[in-house]
Design an enzyme around this catalytic site. Structure first.
Site, PDB file in Angstrom:
ATOM      1  N   ASP A   8       4.097  -3.416  -0.701  1.00 49.49           N
ATOM      2  CA  ASP A   8       3.509  -2.575   0.342  1.00 49.49           C
ATOM      3  C   ASP A   8       4.483  -2.643   1.522  1.00 49.49           C
ATOM      4  O   ASP A   8       5.366  -3.508   1.571  1.00 49.49           O
ATOM      5  CB  ASP A   8       2.137  -3.167   0.713  1.00 49.49           C
ATOM      6  CG  ASP A   8       1.599  -2.641   2.019  1.00 49.49           C
ATOM      7  OD1 ASP A   8       1.476  -1.413   2.158  1.00 49.49           O
ATOM      8  OD2 ASP A   8       1.329  -3.461   2.917  1.00 49.49           O
ATOM      9  N   ASP A  10       3.650  -1.557   5.499  1.00 48.79           N
ATOM     10  CA  ASP A  10       3.076  -1.958   6.800  1.00 48.79           C
ATOM     11  C   ASP A  10       2.202  -3.193   6.669  1.00 48.79           C
ATOM     12  O   ASP A  10       1.239  -3.207   5.923  1.00 48.79           O
ATOM     13  CB  ASP A  10       2.282  -0.794   7.381  1.00 48.79           C
ATOM     14  CG  ASP A  10       3.187   0.359   7.754  1.00 48.79           C
ATOM     15  OD1 ASP A  10       2.936   1.486   7.314  1.00 48.79           O
ATOM     16  OD2 ASP A  10       4.186   0.121   8.463  1.00 48.79           O
ATOM     17  N   GLY A  50      -3.597   6.066   6.125  1.00 46.24           N
ATOM     18  CA  GLY A  50      -2.925   7.339   6.407  1.00 46.24           C
ATOM     19  C   GLY A  50      -3.135   7.753   7.851  1.00 46.24           C
ATOM     20  O   GLY A  50      -4.286   7.870   8.305  1.00 46.24           O
ATOM     21  N   GLU A  53      -5.109  11.098   8.277  1.00 44.48           N
ATOM     22  CA  GLU A  53      -6.522  10.860   7.913  1.00 44.48           C
ATOM     23  C   GLU A  53      -7.210  10.039   9.002  1.00 44.48           C
ATOM     24  O   GLU A  53      -8.381  10.248   9.319  1.00 44.48           O
ATOM     25  CB  GLU A  53      -6.592  10.138   6.569  1.00 44.48           C
ATOM     26  CG  GLU A  53      -6.076  10.944   5.374  1.00 44.48           C
ATOM     27  CD  GLU A  53      -4.546  10.986   5.261  1.00 44.48           C
ATOM     28  OE1 GLU A  53      -3.848  10.387   6.121  1.00 44.48           O
ATOM     29  OE2 GLU A  53      -4.058  11.663   4.337  1.00 44.48           O
ATOM     30  N   THR A 120       3.460   2.626  -0.701  1.00 43.58           N
ATOM     31  CA  THR A 120       2.926   2.574   0.661  1.00 43.58           C
ATOM     32  C   THR A 120       2.188   3.853   1.036  1.00 43.58           C
ATOM     33  O   THR A 120       2.484   4.936   0.511  1.00 43.58           O
ATOM     34  CB  THR A 120       4.063   2.371   1.691  1.00 43.58           C
ATOM     35  OG1 THR A 120       3.546   2.414   3.012  1.00 43.58           O
ATOM     36  CG2 THR A 120       5.141   3.438   1.553  1.00 43.58           C
ATOM     37  N   THR A 121       1.228   3.688   1.959  1.00 48.64           N
ATOM     38  CA  THR A 121       0.520   4.849   2.502  1.00 48.64           C
ATOM     39  C   THR A 121       1.327   5.493   3.621  1.00 48.64           C
ATOM     40  O   THR A 121       1.158   6.668   3.937  1.00 48.64           O
ATOM     41  CB  THR A 121      -0.831   4.368   3.094  1.00 48.64           C
ATOM     42  OG1 THR A 121      -1.580   3.736   2.060  1.00 48.64           O
ATOM     43  CG2 THR A 121      -1.635   5.520   3.643  1.00 48.64           C
ATOM     44  N   THR A 122       2.200   4.726   4.229  1.00 50.21           N
ATOM     45  CA  THR A 122       2.913   5.256   5.396  1.00 50.21           C
ATOM     46  C   THR A 122       3.872   6.368   4.987  1.00 50.21           C
ATOM     47  O   THR A 122       4.179   6.550   3.814  1.00 50.21           O
ATOM     48  CB  THR A 122       3.648   4.123   6.141  1.00 50.21           C
ATOM     49  OG1 THR A 122       3.939   4.549   7.465  1.00 50.21           O
ATOM     50  CG2 THR A 122       4.947   3.735   5.454  1.00 50.21           C
ATOM     51  N   SER A 123       4.297   7.141   5.976  1.00 50.67           N
ATOM     52  CA  SER A 123       5.160   8.300   5.729  1.00 50.67           C
ATOM     53  C   SER A 123       6.572   7.851   5.365  1.00 50.67           C
ATOM     54  O   SER A 123       7.065   6.849   5.908  1.00 50.67           O
ATOM     55  CB  SER A 123       5.199   9.162   6.986  1.00 50.67           C
ATOM     56  OG  SER A 123       3.865   9.424   7.402  1.00 50.67           O
ATOM     57  N   ASN A 126       9.162   6.681   7.883  1.00 51.01           N
ATOM     58  CA  ASN A 126       8.916   5.343   8.436  1.00 51.01           C
ATOM     59  C   ASN A 126       9.527   4.266   7.541  1.00 51.01           C
ATOM     60  O   ASN A 126      10.065   3.262   8.018  1.00 51.01           O
ATOM     61  CB  ASN A 126       7.409   5.086   8.563  1.00 51.01           C
ATOM     62  CG  ASN A 126       6.730   6.056   9.497  1.00 51.01           C
ATOM     63  OD1 ASN A 126       7.383   6.739  10.267  1.00 51.01           O
ATOM     64  ND2 ASN A 126       5.410   6.142   9.420  1.00 51.01           N
TER      65      ASN A 126
END
Ligand code: XBP
Ligand code: MG
Length: 236
Positions: A8, A10, A50, A53, A120-123, A126
């Site tokens: 992961d 973040d 997100g 979201e 990861t959920t982050t963009s 990033n």
């Protein structure tokens, strides 16, 4: 036999959520909005994975007038683009550091041929900024597979992002180890069938990690040989 570690980002590779929170608040101010997410509020908002979201959830639960906008989706996307610009610049400026033990585990995995991936959920921008800042010339190709943000229909805790990582690695779940910091991430990896080690972060240290193989203060609290050998009998 462990063939790949799926990280992961973040809270796991680096303690970045405070930087995200500041970037959100900066984007709100830059956009003339009177919004400000406190640390306490952000801890709760992080239950929504997100950034886009999370903003939508905030607008809806606070019943803000922006709910009535004709194109609230574009309004949120524009705010999020601004937030991502602020965040990536902060990371490029060196504001995010790898957590303890991360660099050593990555180097040891490379030495023994264990493949590396990110889920990861982050963009994606990033992730790229963090890898560039942390690994500089060796960032290119360090992670064989990078699955990020909107690349899957459903974000964590849905398993989509980890299933995509397994697909791209062309590996079965039992050949991999996931490393996470949050319950959303743990549930995502678990639903994908992947054994998970959790290193809670500052915003997730009060969450339930009962499904984890192991919970560690950080990756520096166990030898990389034990982690790579899957010898997860850690005595806290
Ligand atoms: C954590 C997230 C992300 C970040 C903000 O991702 O949930 O949404 O909080 O990044 P991870 P974005 O899976 O790495 O823990 O604003 O780009 O979503
Ligand atoms: Mg995380």
């Amino acid at each position: 036999m462990l063939q790949a570690i799926i990280f992961d980002v973040d809270g796991t590779l680096a303690e970045t959520e405070e930087l995200h929170r500041i970037a959100f608040n900066t984007a709100f101010t830059d956009s003339g909005l009177p919004w400000h997410w406190s640390r306490e509020q952000y801890r709760k908002l992080l239950e929504v994975s997100g950034g886009k979201e999370r903003i939508r959830h905030f607008i809806e639960t606070e019943q803000l007038p922006e709910r009535e906008l004709d194109d609230v989706g574009e309004f949120i996307a524009g705010l999020h683009r601004q937030k991502t610009r602020v965040y990536t610049q902060a990371v490029i400026d060196g504001m995010a550091e790898l957590r303890p033990g991360v660099r050593a585990l990555i180097a040891a995995a490379q030495d023994v041929g264990v493949r590396l991936a990110i889920a990861t959920t982050t963009s994606l921008p990033n992730v790229e900024a963090l890898l560039q800042a942390a690994f500089r010339d060796s960032a290119e190709g360090l992670f064989e597979v990078i699955c990020a943000g909107d690349s899957v229909p459903a974000k964590k805790p849905a398993p989509d992002i980890y299933l995509d990582a397994l697909r791209q690695l062309d590996l079965p779940a039992d050949a991999c180890l996931a490393i996470e910091d949050s319950r959303n991430g743990l549930l995502s990896a678990q639903q994908a069938g992947i054994a998970t080690v959790v290193t809670p972060g500052i915003y997730t240290d009060d969450q339930d990690f009962s499904e984890a193989e192991l919970v560690l203060p950080d990756l520096g609290s166990m030898t990389v040989e034990e982690l790579l050998a899957g010898d997860l009998a850690y005595e806290s």
